[in-house]
Design a protein around this motif. Structure first.
Motif, PDB file in Angstrom:
ATOM      1  N   PRO A  29      71.449  22.631  23.292  1.00  0.00           N
ATOM      2  CA  PRO A  29      70.293  23.496  23.520  1.00  0.00           C
ATOM      3  C   PRO A  29      70.161  23.958  24.964  1.00  0.00           C
ATOM      4  N   VAL A  30      70.681  23.184  25.906  1.00  0.00           N
ATOM      5  CA  VAL A  30      70.622  23.591  27.312  1.00  0.00           C
ATOM      6  C   VAL A  30      71.523  24.815  27.544  1.00  0.00           C
ATOM      7  N   LEU A  31      72.720  24.788  26.955  1.00  0.00           N
ATOM      8  CA  LEU A  31      73.622  25.936  27.074  1.00  0.00           C
ATOM      9  C   LEU A  31      73.004  27.161  26.430  1.00  0.00           C
ATOM     10  N   ARG A  32      72.417  26.976  25.252  1.00  0.00           N
ATOM     11  CA  ARG A  32      71.773  28.090  24.545  1.00  0.00           C
ATOM     12  C   ARG A  32      70.671  28.699  25.393  1.00  0.00           C
ATOM     13  N   LEU A  33      69.828  27.839  25.955  1.00  0.00           N
ATOM     14  CA  LEU A  33      68.681  28.304  26.713  1.00  0.00           C
ATOM     15  C   LEU A  33      69.110  29.129  27.918  1.00  0.00           C
ATOM     16  N   GLY A  34      70.191  28.699  28.580  1.00  0.00           N
ATOM     17  CA  GLY A  34      70.652  29.441  29.743  1.00  0.00           C
ATOM     18  C   GLY A  34      71.030  30.873  29.404  1.00  0.00           C
ATOM     19  N   VAL A  35      71.764  31.066  28.307  1.00  0.00           N
ATOM     20  CA  VAL A  35      72.173  32.411  27.904  1.00  0.00           C
ATOM     21  C   VAL A  35      70.976  33.211  27.397  1.00  0.00           C
ATOM     22  N   VAL A  36      70.125  32.569  26.613  1.00  0.00           N
ATOM     23  CA  VAL A  36      68.961  33.250  26.050  1.00  0.00           C
ATOM     24  C   VAL A  36      68.031  33.746  27.159  1.00  0.00           C
ATOM     25  N   GLN A  37      67.786  32.922  28.156  1.00  0.00           N
ATOM     26  CA  GLN A  37      66.895  33.324  29.242  1.00  0.00           C
ATOM     27  C   GLN A  37      67.437  34.521  30.007  1.00  0.00           C
ATOM     28  N   GLN A  38      68.762  34.604  30.114  1.00  0.00           N
ATOM     29  CA  GLN A  38      69.367  35.749  30.794  1.00  0.00           C
ATOM     30  C   GLN A  38      69.219  37.020  29.971  1.00  0.00           C
ATOM     31  N   ARG A  40      67.140  37.690  27.306  1.00  0.00           N
ATOM     32  CA  ARG A  40      65.826  38.073  26.800  1.00  0.00           C
ATOM     33  C   ARG A  40      65.106  39.025  27.751  1.00  0.00           C
ATOM     34  N   GLN A  41      65.582  39.102  28.988  1.00  0.00           N
ATOM     35  CA  GLN A  41      64.957  39.983  29.969  1.00  0.00           C
ATOM     36  C   GLN A  41      65.486  41.414  29.890  1.00  0.00           C
ATOM     37  N   ARG A  42      66.515  41.630  29.098  1.00  0.00           N
ATOM     38  CA  ARG A  42      67.167  42.939  29.065  1.00  0.00           C
ATOM     39  C   ARG A  42      66.715  43.747  27.866  1.00  0.00           C
ATOM     40  N   PRO A  43      66.170  44.934  28.104  1.00  0.00           N
ATOM     41  CA  PRO A  43      65.670  45.762  26.997  1.00  0.00           C
ATOM     42  C   PRO A  43      66.770  46.287  26.087  1.00  0.00           C
ATOM     43  N   GLU A  44      68.039  46.225  26.565  1.00  0.00           N
ATOM     44  CA  GLU A  44      69.152  46.721  25.733  1.00  0.00           C
ATOM     45  C   GLU A  44      69.490  45.770  24.597  1.00  0.00           C
ATOM     46  N   ALA A 106      86.421  38.578  20.141  1.00  0.00           N
ATOM     47  CA  ALA A 106      86.686  39.884  20.740  1.00  0.00           C
ATOM     48  C   ALA A 106      86.646  39.853  22.259  1.00  0.00           C
ATOM     49  N   ALA A 107      85.910  38.897  22.837  1.00  0.00           N
ATOM     50  CA  ALA A 107      85.738  38.884  24.283  1.00  0.00           C
ATOM     51  C   ALA A 107      85.436  37.466  24.755  1.00  0.00           C
ATOM     52  N   VAL A 108      85.864  37.155  25.980  1.00  0.00           N
ATOM     53  CA  VAL A 108      85.672  35.820  26.558  1.00  0.00           C
ATOM     54  C   VAL A 108      85.065  35.974  27.945  1.00  0.00           C
ATOM     55  N   LEU A 109      84.075  35.129  28.236  1.00  0.00           N
ATOM     56  CA  LEU A 109      83.471  35.081  29.563  1.00  0.00           C
ATOM     57  C   LEU A 109      83.348  33.622  29.979  1.00  0.00           C
ATOM     58  N   ARG A 110      83.778  33.307  31.193  1.00  0.00           N
ATOM     59  CA  ARG A 110      83.615  31.941  31.677  1.00  0.00           C
ATOM     60  C   ARG A 110      82.151  31.682  32.024  1.00  0.00           C
ATOM     61  N   ARG A 111      81.667  30.496  31.699  1.00  0.00           N
ATOM     62  CA  ARG A 111      80.270  30.176  31.956  1.00  0.00           C
ATOM     63  C   ARG A 111      79.932  30.254  33.432  1.00  0.00           C
ATOM     64  N   SER A 112      80.885  29.932  34.289  1.00  0.00           N
ATOM     65  CA  SER A 112      80.642  29.987  35.727  1.00  0.00           C
ATOM     66  C   SER A 112      80.397  31.411  36.210  1.00  0.00           C
ATOM     67  N   GLU A 113      80.780  32.397  35.407  1.00  0.00           N
ATOM     68  CA  GLU A 113      80.614  33.812  35.767  1.00  0.00           C
ATOM     69  C   GLU A 113      79.551  34.501  34.916  1.00  0.00           C
ATOM     70  N   GLY A 115      76.447  35.471  34.679  1.00  0.00           N
ATOM     71  CA  GLY A 115      75.171  35.960  35.172  1.00  0.00           C
ATOM     72  C   GLY A 115      74.595  36.975  34.195  1.00  0.00           C
ATOM     73  N   GLN A 116      73.390  37.425  34.484  1.00  0.00           N
ATOM     74  CA  GLN A 116      72.715  38.346  33.573  1.00  0.00           C
ATOM     75  C   GLN A 116      73.500  39.642  33.374  1.00  0.00           C
ATOM     76  N   ASP A 117      73.977  40.238  34.450  1.00  0.00           N
ATOM     77  CA  ASP A 117      74.722  41.494  34.335  1.00  0.00           C
ATOM     78  C   ASP A 117      76.037  41.298  33.585  1.00  0.00           C
ATOM     79  N   GLN A 118      76.701  40.179  33.853  1.00  0.00           N
ATOM     80  CA  GLN A 118      77.982  39.916  33.188  1.00  0.00           C
ATOM     81  C   GLN A 118      77.777  39.687  31.691  1.00  0.00           C
ATOM     82  N   LEU A 119      76.724  38.973  31.325  1.00  0.00           N
ATOM     83  CA  LEU A 119      76.430  38.758  29.907  1.00  0.00           C
ATOM     84  C   LEU A 119      76.104  40.067  29.215  1.00  0.00           C
ATOM     85  N   LEU A 120      75.305  40.899  29.873  1.00  0.00           N
ATOM     86  CA  LEU A 120      74.967  42.188  29.268  1.00  0.00           C
ATOM     87  C   LEU A 120      76.212  43.041  29.088  1.00  0.00           C
TER      88      LEU A 120
END
Length: 223
Positions: A29-38, A40-44, A106-113, A115-120
């Motif tokens: 749940p900690v991993l989930r929360l980190g991604v969700v918080q990033q 949930r702020q994006r209107p896209e 389809a795509a891979v992102l390292r958790r260390s990278e 951030g909000q912009d990278q996730l979007l």
């Protein structure tokens, strides 16, 4: 890891027509929360509730590493034609890149990278049908594809076409003196999978044992 251990963020917003719908899967749940918080702020982005997750355009799987339970989830998502899958992962061990691609990621992102912009960027790229890989992993993938193309033209047939990348990696570890448990830890496969892969190589090439398989691979330049 039982299927019930996987959790998804629960939220909903009105007027999602122009948003990319996303389901976030994580055992922790900690991993989930980190991604969700990033996100949930994006209107896209529209984060879907549990009951709507199967219809998400993008499914994000957030993990420390790829093991058999993660692979099972990825395989299940691959068969859902409504969604495309992205992986946010801390580490990808030897052979894991091929494994996740085989699972339809389809795509891979390292958790260390992540951030909000990278996730979007990851979410929008997946929704647009694009693939995303870190530069070093893309290089490894291109090298692997090039090796397979060259091996297909090898008239002797003794090249990487004889062994998959996973098989070659495991035989290389055997040659370095690693046992089944150590290979499993390094590759993020179960010990049973390691045994099955090595048995398949020995059987297919009509060899006697692991030592014989290593010797064969070394003589023919496969590892």
């Amino acid at each position: 890891m039982p299927a019930s251990a996987w959790t998804m963020h629960r939220t909903s917003r009105p007027d999602r027509q122009d948003r990319v719908t996303v389901a976030v899967y994580a055992a922790d749940p900690v991993l989930r929360l980190g991604v969700v918080q990033q996100l949930r702020q994006r209107p896209e982005v529209e984060l879907l509730a549990d009951g709507e997750a199967e219809g998400a355009q993008v499914s994000l799987v957030v993990v420390d590493h790829v093991d058999d339970d993660v692979a099972a989830l990825l395989h299940r998502l691959r068969h859902n034609t409504a969604t495309r899958t992205g992986l946010v992962v801390a580490t990808l061990g030897s052979g894991s890149l091929q494994r996740v691609i085989e699972c339809g990621v389809a795509a891979v992102l390292r958790r260390s990278e992540a951030g909000q912009d990278q996730l979007l960027h990851l979410v929008l790229a997946i929704a647009n049908g694009e693939g995303v890989l870190p530069g070093d992993l893309l290089g490894k993938l291109l090298t692997h594809v090039g090796s397979l193309q060259r091996s297909a033209l090898d008239p002797r047939g003794l090249s990487l076409s004889t062994l998959t990348t996973r098989e070659a990696d495991m035989l290389r570890m055997v040659s370095e003196g690693l046992d089944t448990a150590e290979i499993a830890r390094k590759t993020a496969y179960s010990e049973r999978t390691v045994k099955n892969v090595l048995h398949e190589v020995i059987t297919r090439l009509q060899l006697r044992n692991r030592a014989h398989a290593v010797g064969y691979a070394l003589r023919n330049g496969l590892i």
